[in-house]
Design a protein around this motif. Structure first.
Motif, PDB file in Angstrom:
ATOM      1  N   ALA A   1      -8.800   6.320 -12.480  1.00  0.00           N
ATOM      2  CA  ALA A   1      -9.104   5.105 -12.089  1.00  0.00           C
ATOM      3  C   ALA A   1      -8.465   4.374 -11.394  1.00  0.00           C
ATOM      4  CB  ALA A   1      -9.400   4.271 -13.508  1.00  0.00           C
ATOM      5  N   VAL A   2      -7.409   3.811 -11.137  1.00  0.00           N
ATOM      6  CA  VAL A   2      -6.490   3.326 -10.084  1.00  0.00           C
ATOM      7  C   VAL A   2      -5.874   4.328  -8.898  1.00  0.00           C
ATOM      8  CG1 VAL A   2      -3.942   1.944 -10.395  1.00  0.00           C
ATOM      9  CG2 VAL A   2      -5.637   2.035 -12.269  1.00  0.00           C
ATOM     10  N   SER A   3      -6.149   5.603  -9.637  1.00  0.00           N
ATOM     11  CA  SER A   3      -4.676   6.054  -8.478  1.00  0.00           C
ATOM     12  C   SER A   3      -6.428   6.028  -6.838  1.00  0.00           C
ATOM     13  CB  SER A   3      -4.851   7.701  -8.387  1.00  0.00           C
ATOM     14  OG  SER A   3      -6.082   8.443  -8.813  1.00  0.00           O
ATOM     15  N   SER A   4      -7.719   6.663  -7.281  1.00  0.00           N
ATOM     16  CA  SER A   4      -9.352   6.971  -6.511  1.00  0.00           C
ATOM     17  C   SER A   4      -8.771   5.636  -5.483  1.00  0.00           C
ATOM     18  CB  SER A   4      -9.971   7.007  -7.476  1.00  0.00           C
ATOM     19  OG  SER A   4     -10.582   5.669  -8.065  1.00  0.00           O
ATOM     20  N   PHE A   5      -8.258   4.144  -6.296  1.00  0.00           N
ATOM     21  CA  PHE A   5      -8.426   3.111  -5.441  1.00  0.00           C
ATOM     22  C   PHE A   5      -7.100   3.320  -4.309  1.00  0.00           C
ATOM     23  CE2 PHE A   5     -11.724   1.796  -8.029  1.00  0.00           C
ATOM     24  CZ  PHE A   5     -12.767   1.726  -7.392  1.00  0.00           C
ATOM     25  N   VAL A   6      -5.489   3.515  -5.157  1.00  0.00           N
ATOM     26  CA  VAL A   6      -4.448   2.007  -4.412  1.00  0.00           C
ATOM     27  C   VAL A   6      -4.558   3.907  -3.219  1.00  0.00           C
ATOM     28  CG1 VAL A   6      -2.921   3.230  -6.363  1.00  0.00           C
ATOM     29  CG2 VAL A   6      -2.279   1.843  -5.199  1.00  0.00           C
ATOM     30  N   PHE A   7      -4.386   4.731  -3.469  1.00  0.00           N
ATOM     31  CA  PHE A   7      -4.414   6.451  -2.747  1.00  0.00           C
ATOM     32  C   PHE A   7      -5.005   6.436  -2.256  1.00  0.00           C
ATOM     33  CE2 PHE A   7      -1.290   7.561  -6.562  1.00  0.00           C
ATOM     34  CZ  PHE A   7       0.366   6.811  -5.150  1.00  0.00           C
ATOM     35  N   LEU A   8      -6.557   6.658  -2.721  1.00  0.00           N
ATOM     36  CA  LEU A   8      -7.583   6.903  -1.605  1.00  0.00           C
ATOM     37  C   LEU A   8      -8.599   6.323  -0.216  1.00  0.00           C
ATOM     38  CD1 LEU A   8      -9.959   9.495  -3.916  1.00  0.00           C
ATOM     39  CD2 LEU A   8      -8.367  10.341  -1.467  1.00  0.00           C
ATOM     40  N   ARG A   9      -8.084   5.051  -1.023  1.00  0.00           N
ATOM     41  CA  ARG A   9      -8.743   3.718  -0.079  1.00  0.00           C
ATOM     42  C   ARG A   9      -7.981   2.726  -0.127  1.00  0.00           C
ATOM     43  NH1 ARG A   9     -14.911   3.420  -1.715  1.00  0.00           N
ATOM     44  NH2 ARG A   9     -15.201   4.928  -3.190  1.00  0.00           N
ATOM     45  N   PHE A  10      -6.812   3.228   0.118  1.00  0.00           N
ATOM     46  CA  PHE A  10      -5.748   2.091   0.231  1.00  0.00           C
ATOM     47  C   PHE A  10      -4.702   3.128   0.875  1.00  0.00           C
ATOM     48  CE2 PHE A  10      -2.371  -0.924  -0.295  1.00  0.00           C
ATOM     49  CZ  PHE A  10      -2.739  -2.189   0.569  1.00  0.00           C
ATOM     50  N   PHE A  11      -3.446   3.101   0.988  1.00  0.00           N
ATOM     51  CA  PHE A  11      -2.964   3.929   1.604  1.00  0.00           C
ATOM     52  C   PHE A  11      -2.643   5.290   2.530  1.00  0.00           C
ATOM     53  CE2 PHE A  11       0.449   2.226  -2.028  1.00  0.00           C
ATOM     54  CZ  PHE A  11       1.141   1.423  -1.269  1.00  0.00           C
ATOM     55  N   ALA A  12      -3.465   5.653   2.040  1.00  0.00           N
ATOM     56  CA  ALA A  12      -4.069   6.805   2.734  1.00  0.00           C
ATOM     57  C   ALA A  12      -4.783   6.513   4.413  1.00  0.00           C
ATOM     58  CB  ALA A  12      -4.958   8.327   2.174  1.00  0.00           C
ATOM     59  N   VAL A  13      -5.534   6.048   3.874  1.00  0.00           N
ATOM     60  CA  VAL A  13      -6.943   5.118   5.184  1.00  0.00           C
ATOM     61  C   VAL A  13      -5.803   4.417   5.917  1.00  0.00           C
ATOM     62  CG1 VAL A  13      -8.485   3.735   6.187  1.00  0.00           C
ATOM     63  CG2 VAL A  13      -8.734   5.011   3.634  1.00  0.00           C
ATOM     64  N   ALA A  14      -5.161   2.892   5.844  1.00  0.00           N
ATOM     65  CA  ALA A  14      -3.818   2.558   6.464  1.00  0.00           C
ATOM     66  C   ALA A  14      -2.693   3.320   6.831  1.00  0.00           C
ATOM     67  CB  ALA A  14      -2.773   1.450   5.414  1.00  0.00           C
ATOM     68  N   VAL A  15      -2.510   5.037   6.400  1.00  0.00           N
ATOM     69  CA  VAL A  15      -1.436   6.096   6.811  1.00  0.00           C
ATOM     70  C   VAL A  15      -2.416   6.110   8.616  1.00  0.00           C
ATOM     71  CG1 VAL A  15      -0.523   8.047   6.918  1.00  0.00           C
ATOM     72  CG2 VAL A  15      -0.208   6.090   4.880  1.00  0.00           C
ATOM     73  N   VAL A  16      -3.272   6.872   8.247  1.00  0.00           N
ATOM     74  CA  VAL A  16      -4.035   7.462   9.566  1.00  0.00           C
ATOM     75  C   VAL A  16      -4.771   6.338  10.047  1.00  0.00           C
ATOM     76  CG1 VAL A  16      -6.468   7.884   8.758  1.00  0.00           C
ATOM     77  CG2 VAL A  16      -5.640   9.387   9.840  1.00  0.00           C
ATOM     78  N   SER A  17      -4.697   5.476   9.615  1.00  0.00           N
ATOM     79  CA  SER A  17      -5.650   4.486  11.151  1.00  0.00           C
ATOM     80  C   SER A  17      -4.380   2.680  10.937  1.00  0.00           C
ATOM     81  CB  SER A  17      -6.553   3.952  11.004  1.00  0.00           C
ATOM     82  OG  SER A  17      -7.662   4.529  10.165  1.00  0.00           O
ATOM     83  N   PRO A  18      -3.670   3.351  11.418  1.00  0.00           N
ATOM     84  CA  PRO A  18      -2.529   1.737  11.408  1.00  0.00           C
ATOM     85  C   PRO A  18      -3.177   0.955  12.052  1.00  0.00           C
ATOM     86  CG  PRO A  18      -1.332   3.800  12.861  1.00  0.00           C
ATOM     87  CD  PRO A  18      -2.407   4.337  11.523  1.00  0.00           C
ATOM     88  N   HIS A  19      -3.477   0.671  13.566  1.00  0.00           N
ATOM     89  CA  HIS A  19      -3.874   0.489  13.925  1.00  0.00           C
ATOM     90  C   HIS A  19      -5.024  -0.853  13.353  1.00  0.00           C
ATOM     91  CE1 HIS A  19      -4.925  -2.192  18.088  1.00  0.00           C
ATOM     92  NE2 HIS A  19      -6.100  -1.132  17.735  1.00  0.00           N
ATOM     93  N   THR A  20      -5.890  -0.218  13.086  1.00  0.00           N
ATOM     94  CA  THR A  20      -7.520  -1.159  12.379  1.00  0.00           C
ATOM     95  C   THR A  20      -6.177  -1.994  10.904  1.00  0.00           C
ATOM     96  OG1 THR A  20      -8.566   0.584  12.263  1.00  0.00           O
ATOM     97  CG2 THR A  20      -9.156  -0.841  10.807  1.00  0.00           C
ATOM     98  N   PHE A  21      -5.419  -1.199  10.822  1.00  0.00           N
ATOM     99  CA  PHE A  21      -5.057  -2.952  10.087  1.00  0.00           C
ATOM    100  C   PHE A  21      -3.611  -3.050  10.569  1.00  0.00           C
ATOM    101  CE2 PHE A  21      -6.595   0.968   6.961  1.00  0.00           C
ATOM    102  CZ  PHE A  21      -7.034   0.007   5.810  1.00  0.00           C
ATOM    103  N   HIS A  22      -3.417  -3.426  11.849  1.00  0.00           N
ATOM    104  CA  HIS A  22      -2.209  -4.317  12.130  1.00  0.00           C
ATOM    105  C   HIS A  22      -1.008  -3.778  12.206  1.00  0.00           C
ATOM    106  CE1 HIS A  22      -5.951  -6.172  13.318  1.00  0.00           C
ATOM    107  NE2 HIS A  22      -5.697  -6.670  12.099  1.00  0.00           N
ATOM    108  N   LEU A  23      -1.170  -2.798  11.408  1.00  0.00           N
ATOM    109  CA  LEU A  23       0.453  -1.841  11.430  1.00  0.00           C
ATOM    110  C   LEU A  23       1.209  -1.299  12.432  1.00  0.00           C
ATOM    111  CD1 LEU A  23      -0.173  -0.406   7.891  1.00  0.00           C
ATOM    112  CD2 LEU A  23       0.447  -2.076   7.579  1.00  0.00           C
ATOM    113  N   ARG A  24       1.074  -1.300  14.034  1.00  0.00           N
ATOM    114  CA  ARG A  24       1.094  -0.501  14.698  1.00  0.00           C
ATOM    115  C   ARG A  24       0.328  -1.896  16.292  1.00  0.00           C
ATOM    116  NH1 ARG A  24       5.523   0.821  15.841  1.00  0.00           N
ATOM    117  NH2 ARG A  24       4.476   1.593  17.905  1.00  0.00           N
ATOM    118  N   PRO A  25       0.601  -2.186  17.109  1.00  0.00           N
ATOM    119  CA  PRO A  25       0.222  -2.955  18.205  1.00  0.00           C
ATOM    120  C   PRO A  25      -1.087  -2.364  18.740  1.00  0.00           C
ATOM    121  CG  PRO A  25       2.482  -2.111  18.990  1.00  0.00           C
ATOM    122  CD  PRO A  25       1.944  -1.803  17.322  1.00  0.00           C
TER     123      PRO A  25
END
Length: 829
Positions: free
Chosen positions: A492-516
């Motif tokens: 119930a928790v991993s489906s959000f924090v891994f699938l919808r949070f960390f995994a999305v940010a890794v593949v789209s770092p620019h969208t989350f302002h992690l890379r310029p």
């Protein structure tokens, strides 16, 4: 419905060749209390059937840009070797200025020469509402320099009667070209504009020219030109001077704007045509006119040959009233978490009647978050989700109101959490040579996967409290719903924090302002593989899968490590910690919160050898403690301003250095003057700097909107450098440095959504009445079968309250619209 902001040029059907506007009345206090806020969100999906190269290599390396008129404010990644590039990039930003066209340009990337513009989609501001929330294929139009215009001209026309030396009477047309505003940048720099003024008729073309104004996009010409208007020989003196119809219909004033090219060809900036017959009823006429493309700017061409672009665009323009107007609606929405059942609450009803749930989710989440009401609301709607979930393996996998609320919440509050966990590793991935990645892709991926896994499972202390509180609630509810499944409390928790949070940010770092910038193709491949392994942690059941369960056999080794007992226990421990209600230390107390970074230009603090101060490109970084700039990302800071020393952050007048998009950071030493790359970026930096320094002691109440040069302030001409500022500082904004929420704006957005969905609200109201009266079985699908109505009586009462509040809010909005329309008539002074 879109309408031009105060001071903008508004289109008029009365205008034959150009649109004219007037500025709002200076004394209109009610209008000044209303804030007009624009935003744009959507998705650049894909292009298809682009024009191929001639020759053996037909493919192109394509990217797409978003432009406000001629100013680029967003750029996608480059898709290599394709004539049907799939971009799939979402965007969202506030629009800080008026504009005429929203344009999307498709480019062909060229390493050695200038990038080639393949085609464009240009949409008038007034037409954006027709495309809102819909995915549409647009045919690419040709890009012609004669059609690329922006800005407006302030013009005054007068008609005088003169008696010549021989006693005859003639007419004299006086053309006063006062100023221009919002001209485009040429090659990234302010232009050197001048204007030609012509009186054009069937047998005449008298042309005059203004002086060239150097390095400015808002030139003040203030030049007057005189033209003789020939009268027919049958003219006799009349008691009231008027222009004869046969003369006036044939003449027009044409203003052409040009950029002075010096040694190269002058660049066309736009034109306006004003028929002299605007003076038929009055001897004086004054207005702002939008610059238009040249007549031949729209040459006929086979636009089908250029290809097409699929876009999803949602433009909103909110008239935000003073806070007191929103009290009743705000109160009703904030009561939503306490309503039983939750489906009868105002917040839930809004999500039911909106055409696109995403439109409702963002303002609801921000408003509830601002008032600490999001956790109980998200818990209640998640419980509604669980009632319909039959299989524990599919828990919270759908695209429901609950999952969307949590997605938006994590984006808003989780920015710093992502920066302290992912950013250092993503920076390291970016700095690896593409050659190394190509040769040793699996080794590189495995190295960073292990590093990322280790960082994530040790990061629980940085997880924001509001995320932990919601995860705790999800875990408890999931356990109650599936008491015989020992893994569901984790999935119930991993489906959000891994699938919808960390995994999305890794593949789209620019969208989350992690890379310029967007990563290159090889780096994207690496990040995609890392993201896939992170997604595995979101599917708790996959930790016990065998190798044969995976579709991609080459990925088996990457997943194998997660089946080892040590890794499973580490993930469990992490999920236990982030779904606990135990009080955590704020991550901001142990380390500074990373807020924003990016490349901009700053004016030199000291003098150069030849005595002039110049502008240099620098990498800026803002945390909750300090603003620094560096020669390059990752290098030591050249200059540091402690946040506690910032006294004000304000825009800087363009006339100061003849540069656009400038702002100043006023601190205890000399002011820092900075130029952003575009108006959106400048607005974002000013906002975040204001928020982080709002509670500083000794903040200024007044500032100088210009600079101190040659012994005096350019704005007020005061000679003392330490004299008090001549303009009041911008009003304060919310002090929370991590979450910038304008609750009045969010409530106004919700009001607009209710207004747009009144028909569906009415149908829902009728459905409640039908359910309450008819208790028998439903025989056929009806209008209310699409609505979630658990308690028809409570839902009906809530709808009645919503309608009453909306009706009361309609009154001030209608009053303001009438004032806006009366102050922007065609040709008004």
């Amino acid at each position: 419905m879109a309408a031009a902001a105060p001071g903008a040029a508004a289109a008029s059907s009365e205008a034959p060749a150009a649109s004219a506007t007037a500025e709002p009345e200076a004394g209109d206090e009610d209008s000044r209390d209303v804030r007009v806020l624009q935003s744009l969100r959507g998705k650049i999906c894909e292009a298809k059937n682009l024009l191929p190269y001639l020759g053996p290599h037909k493919m192109r390396d394509c990217f797409c840009t978003i432009n406000l008129d001629q100013e680029e404010v967003y750029r996608t990644q480059v898709v290599e070797k394709s004539l049907s590039p799939f971009f799939s990039e979402e965007f969202y930003f506030e629009i800080p200025r008026t504009f005429q066209y929203l344009s999307f340009y498709v480019y062909d990337k060229n390493v050695l020469q200038r990038d080639l513009r393949i085609g464009k989609v240009a949409i008038k501001k007034e037409d954006l509402c027709h495309h809102s929330g819909k995915e549409t294929w647009f045919s690419l139009q040709p890009v012609d320099s004669n059609s690329e215009v922006q800005g407006k001209v302030h013009l005054e026309l007068k008609l005088n009667e003169l008696i010549t030396e021989n006693g005859t009477v003639c007419q004299q047309l006086v053309v006063h070209i006062k100023a221009c505003h919002g001209l485009p940048l040429i090659n990234g720099q302010s232009c050197d504009p001048y204007a030609t003024v012509s009186l054009v008729g069937p047998s005449r073309n008298d042309q005059k020219k203004t002086k060239v104004k150097k390095k400015t996009s808002n030139p003040q010409f203030n030049e007057i030109f005189y033209f003789e208007v020939t009268r027919s020989s049958s003219y006799t003196r009349k008691s009231q001077f008027q222009v004869e119809e046969e003369d006036i219909e044939k003449l027009e004033i044409r203003i052409d704007l040009w950029n002075n090219g010096n040694l190269v060809q002058d660049v066309f900036l736009g034109e306006i045509k004003v028929p002299v017959n605007v003076l038929r009823t009055d001897s004086s006429h004054q207005a702002w006119y939008l610059l238009q493309p040249r007549d031949n700017g729209n040459k006929s061409s086979k636009t089908d040959d250029l290809g097409s672009l699929r876009l999803n665009i949602c433009y909103t323009e909110d008239y935000v009233l003073p806070s007191e107007y929103y009290g009743p609606l705000k109160t009703l929405l904030l009561k939503s978490p306490d309503v039983q059942p939750i489906s009868a609450s105002a917040a839930y009803i809004l999500s039911e009647i909106c055409r696109d749930k995403n439109d409702a989710v963002l303002p609801l989440v921000r408003l509830l978050l601002h008032h600490d009401k999001l956790v109980p609301f998200a818990t209640a709607v998640a419980e509604l989700d669980l009632k319909d979930t039959q299989d524990a393996n599919t828990i919270f996998r759908g695209n429901s109101l609950a999952t969307r609320c949590l997605d938006e919440m994590m984006k808003i509050v989780g920015g710093h959490y992502l920066k302290v966990t992912l950013k250092p590793i993503l920076d390291e991935v970016q700095n690896i040579s593409p050659t190394v990645i190509v040769c040793d892709l699996m080794i590189v991926t495995e190295h960073f996967r292990n590093k990322l896994f280790s960082t994530i499972v040790k990061s629980s202390m940085s997880c924001p409290t509001v995320m932990c509180d919601i995860f705790y609630s999800l875990r408890q509810m999931a356990t109650q719903r599936f008491p015989n499944d020992p893994h569901v409390q984790y999935s119930a928790v991993s489906s959000f924090v891994f699938l919808r949070f960390f995994a999305v940010a890794v593949v789209s770092p620019h969208t989350f302002h992690l890379r310029p910038h967007h990563p290159d193709a090889q780096t994207i491949r690496t990040l995609t593989l890392i993201s896939k392994t992170i997604q595995t942690l979101g599917s708790w059941g996959s930790l016990s899968k065998s190798k044969s369960s995976f579709k991609e056999t080459f990925m088996c080794e990457f997943f194998k490590m997660f089946q080892e007992e040590g890794y499973i226990m580490a993930v469990k421990k992490f999920l236990d910690e982030i779904s606990s209600t135990e009080t955590k230390e704020s991550s901001g107390t142990s380390e500074p919160v990373h807020l924003k970074e990016g490349e901009m230009y700053k004016r030199a603090q000291g003098r150069t050898r030849i005595g002039k101060k110049n502008f240099k490109k620098r990498w800026f970084c803002l945390t909750s403690r300090e603003l620094t700039y560096h020669k390059q990302p990752g290098k030591d800071a050249i200059y540091t301003i402690p946040v506690k020393n910032i006294l004000a952050v304000e825009k800087l007048e363009e006339s100061s250095f003849n540069k656009k998009n400038m702002f100043q950071v006023i601190h205890t030493e000399k002011p820092l003057y900075v130029q952003a790359n575009n108006c959106v970026e400048a607005n974002e930096w000013i906002d975040v700097l204001c928020r982080v320094s709002r509670c500083n002691q000794n903040r200024l109440s007044f500032y100088h909107p210009s600079v101190y040069l040659n012994g005096n302030w350019l704005c007020c001409q005061e000679t003392s450098e330490n004299t008090l500022g001549c303009k009041p500082c911008t009003a304060g904004v919310p002090a929370d440095i991590q979450i910038d929420i304008d609750e009045d704006r969010e409530t106004e957005r919700i009001y607009s959504l209710f207004t747009l969905s009144l028909l569906k609200l009415q149908k829902m109201e009728e459905a409640c009445g039908t359910i309450a009266v008819y208790q028998g079985p439903q025989k056929e699908p009806d209008d209310y079968s699409n609505f979630v109505i658990e308690d028809s009586v409570t839902t009906f009462k809530t709808i009645q309250q919503i309608k009453s509040i909306i009706e009361k809010l309609d009154e001030p909005h209608e009053k303001y619209r009438k004032k806006r329309s009366s102050s922007a008539k065609y040709g008004s002074k």
